[in-house]
Design an enzyme around this catalytic site. Sequence first.
Site, PDB file in Angstrom:
ATOM      1  N   ARG A  18      48.205  44.750  40.388  1.00  0.00           N
ATOM      2  CA  ARG A  18      47.556  44.954  41.697  1.00  0.00           C
ATOM      3  C   ARG A  18      46.808  43.662  42.097  1.00  0.00           C
ATOM      4  NH1 ARG A  18      43.148  44.381  44.541  1.00  0.00           N
ATOM      5  NH2 ARG A  18      41.863  45.198  42.858  1.00  0.00           N
ATOM      6  N   ASP A  19      45.646  43.437  41.508  1.00  0.00           N
ATOM      7  CA  ASP A  19      44.850  42.265  41.912  1.00  0.00           C
ATOM      8  C   ASP A  19      45.584  40.964  41.581  1.00  0.00           C
ATOM      9  OD1 ASP A  19      42.673  41.066  43.080  1.00  0.00           O
ATOM     10  OD2 ASP A  19      41.302  41.387  41.421  1.00  0.00           O
ATOM     11  N   HIS A 210      34.034  43.841  37.113  1.00  0.00           N
ATOM     12  CA  HIS A 210      35.284  43.192  37.534  1.00  0.00           C
ATOM     13  C   HIS A 210      34.940  41.742  37.870  1.00  0.00           C
ATOM     14  CE1 HIS A 210      39.190  43.213  39.955  1.00  0.00           C
ATOM     15  NE2 HIS A 210      38.561  42.191  40.518  1.00  0.00           N
ATOM     16  N   HIS A 212      35.923  37.547  38.209  1.00  0.00           N
ATOM     17  CA  HIS A 212      36.908  36.469  38.384  1.00  0.00           C
ATOM     18  C   HIS A 212      36.352  35.225  37.689  1.00  0.00           C
ATOM     19  CE1 HIS A 212      39.836  38.068  41.498  1.00  0.00           C
ATOM     20  NE2 HIS A 212      39.027  39.077  41.253  1.00  0.00           N
ATOM     21  N   CYS A 243      41.880  33.363  44.331  1.00  0.00           N
ATOM     22  CA  CYS A 243      41.125  33.730  45.521  1.00  0.00           C
ATOM     23  C   CYS A 243      41.493  32.780  46.650  1.00  0.00           C
ATOM     24  CB  CYS A 243      39.644  33.631  45.171  1.00  0.00           C
ATOM     25  SG  CYS A 243      38.559  33.327  46.551  1.00  0.00           S
ATOM     26  N   ASN A 252      41.383  36.324  38.254  1.00  0.00           N
ATOM     27  CA  ASN A 252      40.653  37.306  37.449  1.00  0.00           C
ATOM     28  C   ASN A 252      40.436  36.741  36.039  1.00  0.00           C
ATOM     29  OD1 ASN A 252      42.415  39.099  39.426  1.00  0.00           O
ATOM     30  ND2 ASN A 252      40.814  40.439  38.670  1.00  0.00           N
TER      31      ASN A 252
END
Lengths: 315, 315
Positions: A18-19, A210, A212, A243, A252
Site C-alpha cells: 500500500r504505502d 508509522h 518514514h 515522499c 517508510n
Amino acid sequence: MSFEAFPERVYVQEVVTRDGLQIEPRFVPTADKIALIDALSETGVAKIEVTSFVSPKAVPNLADAAEVARAIKRRPGVTYVALVPNLHGAEAALEAGMDELNLVLSVSETHNLANMRMTPARSLEGFRAIASAARGTRATLNGSIATAFGCPFEGAQAPDKVLALAGAYLDAGLDSITLADTTGMANPRQVARLVAAFRARFGAVPLTLHFHNTRGMGLANVLAALGEGAERFDASLGGIGGCPFAPGATGNISTEDLVHMLDEMGVTTGVDLEKLVSLARGLPDLLGHDIPGQVAKAGRSADLHPAPAGLRAAS
Amino acid sequence: MSFEAFPERVYVQEVVTRDGLQIEPRFVPTADKIALIDALSETGVAKIEVTSFVSPKAVPNLADAAEVARAIKRRPGVTYVALVPNLHGAEAALEAGMDELNLVLSVSETHNLANMRMTPARSLEGFRAIASAARGTRATLNGSIATAFGCPFEGAQAPDKVLALAGAYLDAGLDSITLADTTGMANPRQVARLVAAFRARFGAVPLTLHFHNTRGMGLANVLAALGEGAERFDASLGGIGGCPFAPGATGNISTEDLVHMLDEMGVTTGVDLEKLVSLARGLPDLLGHDIPGQVAKAGRSADLHPAPAGLRAAS
C-alpha cells in the site's frame, strides 16, 4: 525513555503493497502483488496493509485493490488491512472481507485539504458513517492521524491537537490509533513525548507508530517509541514508499532493518528475518530501481565473513 | 538511557577526508581536499580528522597526507587530527603540526592482523613508542578501539575485553578514547551498555563514539549513547565511508543527518547545518556518485513547502 520500558514483543505491520507501491513510478502487476503478499504472510508479520480502496484515478498503482484483496491467501493469525478514504471505499473493503479498515485524515487542515479535499471535520463525519457501515461485521477499524509529527505545509502540530483528534476517533467508534509521520519530520524526543502523552490519556488503546526514514531518523524514532513501551510499528519491505516532497530521500522505515534492530536488541517479533531479506532482495527487479533498506545489502550483523587467508603478524 | 541524561552540548567531529575518502574508488585531488577541510573549519565542527599518515601503498587515496596537513588553514577552536598507524606516521604527523594523533587498533585479533598485520599486543607496544615521541609536544593522543561493537570475522567482542583495552590505552599514555563500530554492527542496547560501563570505569575520560550506518542503526545508536550522556561523535559529511564487507551499504553516519537530529531535539552542537548541507550537496560532483546522507536530499524537517494553490474542500 528507557530500555526497561521496552515491550517483550513487538508487532511488525507490513505496508509495502500500500504505502510502498502507491507512488512508485511503475505499476506492479496484480499477480506480483498477490505473490508478494502471500510470501509476506509466511514471514510472521502481524498485519499486512494489502491495498487502498481508493479512486483508481487518484492512485492508479492500486487500481487492482479488489482483485488483490480477493486473491491473496489469508493466513490465520495475520490481520489483513485495507486503507479506505471514504464510505464508498469502506463498503468495497468490507465486501472484499478485509479484517481491518484503516481510516486516515491529517491533523493538519492544509494537508487534509491537499490530500483528501476535505476539512478534517468533514473527514471525521465520514469516519462515523464508516463506523456505522462496519457495525455488525467482523472488521475492526483503525484510525491513522497523518502529519501527527509535522506537516510539510504547516510545520509542527500541537500535541494537544493530535491527542484531541485521537479522542475524536475513539468517540467515532474506532478501535485503535496510528500516529503517522507522513513525511518523515519526527525526531526521537518528540516521539517519546507524544507516545507518553498518548499512553497517559488513552491507556491501553492499541497504538501504532508509522515512521518514514526521510531524514535518517526512522530507527532512532522507533527506539524512542520502544522506550515508552510502544509495541506496534508499520514498516515497508525494502524501505520503499518515498515522499513527493523529498525526491531521492528514503521512504517508510524498512521492515527488514526494523526487524534486524529488534532481533539484535533481543526484542521478539515472531518474524523470520531471513525470509524478509530474501523478499527485499527481489524488490529491485520488481520495481526497476535500488531500494533504501540497508540490511538487504549489508546482511545481518551476525553474518560473519571468512578471515583473509594466511593471516599473520608481519614481524 | 534517558533524555534527562542527554548532554547539553555535543561535539561533532568530522572524518570525511579520512574515513570518508580512504576507500573511495576515485582519488580526490589534493586541492579539493584542502578546500573541503577549510570549508568544514567554518561550519563549527569541533574536530576534523584531516588525513591518515599511512603508507601510500596501503591507502593511495591519502598519499597526499603531508601536503594536505601543511596547506589547510587552522581555525582557532578546531582540533585538527591525523590518524597514525605507527611511529613513522606519528613522527610525520607531529612534524606536520597536527593537534591530535589518533592511534587505532582492533580489539579483535583477527581484524587487527588483517588490517595492521600486527597482533593487538604488538600494536599496543607501538602506542607506547608513539606516546614517548609525542611527549613534550603540544599534540594530544586519542586511541581508537576498532571493532569495539563487533568484528566481521569474529563477531561480538566481550565488553570486558574492550574496557581492558581502553585501560591499556590510558596506561600507555593516551588522553582520550574512541569506541568505533568499524563495520556497522552495533545495536542501541549494546551501545547503551558499553557507554555506561565505560563511564562507570573511566569516569570523565573523554569518550568518542564512532558509528557507521551500515545496517541503518547509526542515528539510533547515537540516541542510545546520548541517553548515557555521551557527548562526542564522529561523523562523515554525506555519510560516505562505506565498508568493504557491505557493498552498496551506507558508510559513516552522516554529519548533516546527525546535526539535524540534534538540532531537532534541541541539543546544541555549535554547527551551522545550512553550511554543512551545502557542502554535502557538493560531494556527488567531487566523488562521481550519490551520497547516502538523507538531509541533503530531503532538507530539514523545518523547511516547509508551499501549499498547493487553490486548496478548498470538494463540497
